[in-house]
Design a protein around this motif. Structure first.
Motif, PDB file in Angstrom:
ATOM      1  N   ARG A 154       0.815  -1.212   0.000  1.00 24.72           N
ATOM      2  CA  ARG A 154       0.000   0.000   0.000  1.00 24.72           C
ATOM      3  C   ARG A 154       0.850   1.264   0.000  1.00 24.72           C
ATOM      4  N   GLN A 155       1.891   1.293   0.810  1.00 27.85           N
ATOM      5  CA  GLN A 155       2.745   2.477   0.868  1.00 27.85           C
ATOM      6  C   GLN A 155       3.456   2.712  -0.455  1.00 27.85           C
ATOM      7  N   GLN A 156       3.867   1.622  -1.100  1.00 26.94           N
ATOM      8  CA  GLN A 156       4.508   1.755  -2.408  1.00 26.94           C
ATOM      9  C   GLN A 156       3.510   2.290  -3.429  1.00 26.94           C
ATOM     10  N   ALA A 157       2.277   1.770  -3.366  1.00 24.10           N
ATOM     11  CA  ALA A 157       1.235   2.232  -4.291  1.00 24.10           C
ATOM     12  C   ALA A 157       0.939   3.712  -4.083  1.00 24.10           C
ATOM     13  N   LEU A 158       0.904   4.140  -2.811  1.00 19.52           N
ATOM     14  CA  LEU A 158       0.655   5.545  -2.516  1.00 19.52           C
ATOM     15  C   LEU A 158       1.800   6.418  -3.019  1.00 19.52           C
ATOM     16  N   ALA A 159       3.032   5.951  -2.852  1.00 19.48           N
ATOM     17  CA  ALA A 159       4.192   6.700  -3.340  1.00 19.48           C
ATOM     18  C   ALA A 159       4.159   6.839  -4.857  1.00 19.48           C
ATOM     19  N   GLU A 160       3.768   5.761  -5.548  1.00 22.74           N
ATOM     20  CA  GLU A 160       3.655   5.808  -7.010  1.00 22.74           C
ATOM     21  C   GLU A 160       2.563   6.788  -7.438  1.00 22.74           C
ATOM     22  N   LEU A 161       1.469   6.808  -6.678  1.00 22.92           N
ATOM     23  CA  LEU A 161       0.369   7.708  -6.980  1.00 22.92           C
ATOM     24  C   LEU A 161       0.816   9.163  -6.834  1.00 22.92           C
ATOM     25  N   GLU A 162       1.525   9.467  -5.758  1.00 21.84           N
ATOM     26  CA  GLU A 162       2.010  10.825  -5.543  1.00 21.84           C
ATOM     27  C   GLU A 162       3.033  11.227  -6.605  1.00 21.84           C
ATOM     28  N   SER A 163       3.849  10.267  -7.047  1.00 23.89           N
ATOM     29  CA  SER A 163       4.824  10.552  -8.100  1.00 23.89           C
ATOM     30  C   SER A 163       4.122  10.920  -9.405  1.00 23.89           C
ATOM     31  N   LEU A 164       3.062  10.201  -9.733  1.00 21.54           N
ATOM     32  CA  LEU A 164       2.300  10.498 -10.947  1.00 21.54           C
ATOM     33  C   LEU A 164       1.641  11.874 -10.858  1.00 21.54           C
ATOM     34  N   ARG A 165       1.121  12.199  -9.680  1.00 20.27           N
ATOM     35  CA  ARG A 165       0.484  13.508  -9.503  1.00 20.27           C
ATOM     36  C   ARG A 165       1.507  14.638  -9.643  1.00 20.27           C
ATOM     37  N   ALA A 166       2.702  14.420  -9.121  1.00 15.31           N
ATOM     38  CA  ALA A 166       3.748  15.434  -9.244  1.00 15.31           C
ATOM     39  C   ALA A 166       4.124  15.650 -10.709  1.00 15.31           C
ATOM     40  N   LYS A 167       4.226  14.559 -11.473  1.00 16.10           N
ATOM     41  CA  LYS A 167       4.532  14.673 -12.905  1.00 16.10           C
ATOM     42  C   LYS A 167       3.422  15.414 -13.632  1.00 16.10           C
ATOM     43  N   ARG A 168       2.166  15.147 -13.229  1.00 13.71           N
ATOM     44  CA  ARG A 168       1.050  15.840 -13.892  1.00 13.71           C
ATOM     45  C   ARG A 168       1.071  17.327 -13.580  1.00 13.71           C
ATOM     46  N   ARG A 169       1.429  17.691 -12.342  1.00  6.44           N
ATOM     47  CA  ARG A 169       1.518  19.121 -11.997  1.00  6.44           C
ATOM     48  C   ARG A 169       2.561  19.835 -12.838  1.00  6.44           C
ATOM     49  N   GLU A 170       3.635  19.116 -13.184  1.00  4.87           N
ATOM     50  CA  GLU A 170       4.663  19.717 -14.033  1.00  4.87           C
ATOM     51  C   GLU A 170       4.167  19.871 -15.461  1.00  4.87           C
ATOM     52  N   ALA A 171       3.424  18.882 -15.948  1.00  7.78           N
ATOM     53  CA  ALA A 171       2.927  18.926 -17.326  1.00  7.78           C
ATOM     54  C   ALA A 171       1.739  19.866 -17.475  1.00  7.78           C
ATOM     55  N   ASP A 172       0.948  19.991 -16.417  1.00  7.56           N
ATOM     56  CA  ASP A 172      -0.284  20.784 -16.489  1.00  7.56           C
ATOM     57  C   ASP A 172      -0.412  21.566 -15.176  1.00  7.56           C
ATOM     58  N   GLU A 173      -0.034  22.837 -15.217  1.00  9.19           N
ATOM     59  CA  GLU A 173       0.030  23.631 -13.991  1.00  9.19           C
ATOM     60  C   GLU A 173      -1.340  24.013 -13.451  1.00  9.19           C
ATOM     61  N   ARG A 174      -2.400  23.669 -14.158  1.00  9.55           N
ATOM     62  CA  ARG A 174      -3.738  23.874 -13.605  1.00  9.55           C
ATOM     63  C   ARG A 174      -3.941  23.019 -12.359  1.00  9.55           C
ATOM     64  N   TYR A 175      -3.176  21.910 -12.251  1.00 15.32           N
ATOM     65  CA  TYR A 175      -3.275  21.022 -11.091  1.00 15.32           C
ATOM     66  C   TYR A 175      -2.381  21.478  -9.931  1.00 15.32           C
TER      67      TYR A 175
END
Length: 288
Positions: A154-175
């Motif tokens: 679960r912790q690994q899955a949560l870390a992966e989820l946060e990593s994806l969200r961080a990448k999306r914030r870089e690609a789309d600053e609306r987030y």
């Protein structure tokens, strides 16, 4: 009982605001939204109103309303906070049916225009991966809670989820919460020079600048929104009345909903128990 037509302006205003509490607060998710906006969004707004490039507009607004600059900053943060509560509930990943994204509900084209980076293809690709990863994480969470079996993944899955969200914030600053809010503050305050009062700025942001421009043109002057709302009748100005009341119900009430949202947020800050009781009394249900 007959309709009480002899209400004073103050009584009419208060009755209208009271009638909107259920709409604004009577949702299951409203409590969580209020907490999120008050704790996460408010500090960012207090930073945004101190951006160097918005000071001249805030000073002009303060002079027009007879306030000090600090009083004006607080008032503006109050209104913008209420707007964000209504628009997105303070969620950085909110997406509307019109594909407006993030805490400030930016459309891609408008976001580009205010200097936000939006790589739409990459944003959509990452959003799909986030959706899939979130399903997996929530399923693991459910299983852990109902089987009482530790799940080390679960912790690994949560870390992966946060990593994806961080990448999306870089690609789309609306987030990106801070960048989206700073851009919204600049955008809204730039609108102030075109409209007679802050109410009209938020009406324009929510319902479109063209709609506000047409309403004011049909009315023939530039009143504050409250005066227009209570004075406009088929007898005083038929074309303006038909246009305003021909628009969506939400648009007609938007400024009043901002007023109610502000009252709700203030109640939460001053007395959380009273806020909780008010929310429960409204029998909150699920949104459509």
């Amino acid at each position: 009982e007959p309709l009480p037509l002899n209400l004073s302006l103050e009584q009419r205003r208060e009755a209208l605001l009271k009638s909107l509490w259920k709409r604004v607060l009577g949702r299951l998710e409203a409590k969580e939204d209020v907490e999120r906006v008050a704790t996460l969004v408010r500090p960012l707004l207090e930073s945004a109103v101190n951006l160097p490039d918005v000071q001249p507009v805030l000073q002009k607004m303060a002079q027009a309303q007879g306030l000090s600059l600090e009083e004006q900053k607080k008032q503006w943060a109050d209104w913008q906070e209420a707007d964000i509560f209504l628009e997105s509930g303070g969620r950085d990943d909110a997406v509307s049916s019109a594909q407006a994204v993030g805490v400030a509900q930016w459309l891609a084209g408008t976001a580009h225009g205010v200097g936000l980076k939006v790589n739409l293809a990459e944003s959509r690709r990452l959003s799909e991966k986030i959706r899939e990863q979130n399903y997996r994480y929530r399923w693991d969470e459910y299983n852990t809670q109902h089987t009482n079996t530790p799940n080390p993944s679960r912790q690994q899955a949560l870390a992966e989820l946060e990593s994806l969200r961080a990448k999306r914030r870089e690609a789309d600053e609306r987030y990106d919460l801070a960048k989206a809010i700073n851009a919204q503050t600049r955008y809204l305050l730039r609108l102030y020079g075109r409209y007679p009062s802050p109410e009209w700025v938020f009406q324009a942001y929510h319902g479109g600048e063209a709609g506000v421009a047409r309403t004011l043109k049909l009315y023939g002057s530039s009143p504050d929104f409250e005066s227009l709302y209570f004075d406009l009748t088929p007898k005083t100005n038929l074309s303006a009345f038909l246009y305003l009341y021909g628009r969506s119900d939400d648009h007609r009430y938007y400024w009043w909903k901002i007023r109610v949202a502000h009252e709700i947020l203030e109640l939460f800050r001053k007395d959380k128990q009273a806020f909780q009781a008010e929310w429960e009394a409204l029998l909150p249900g699920r949104s459509k």
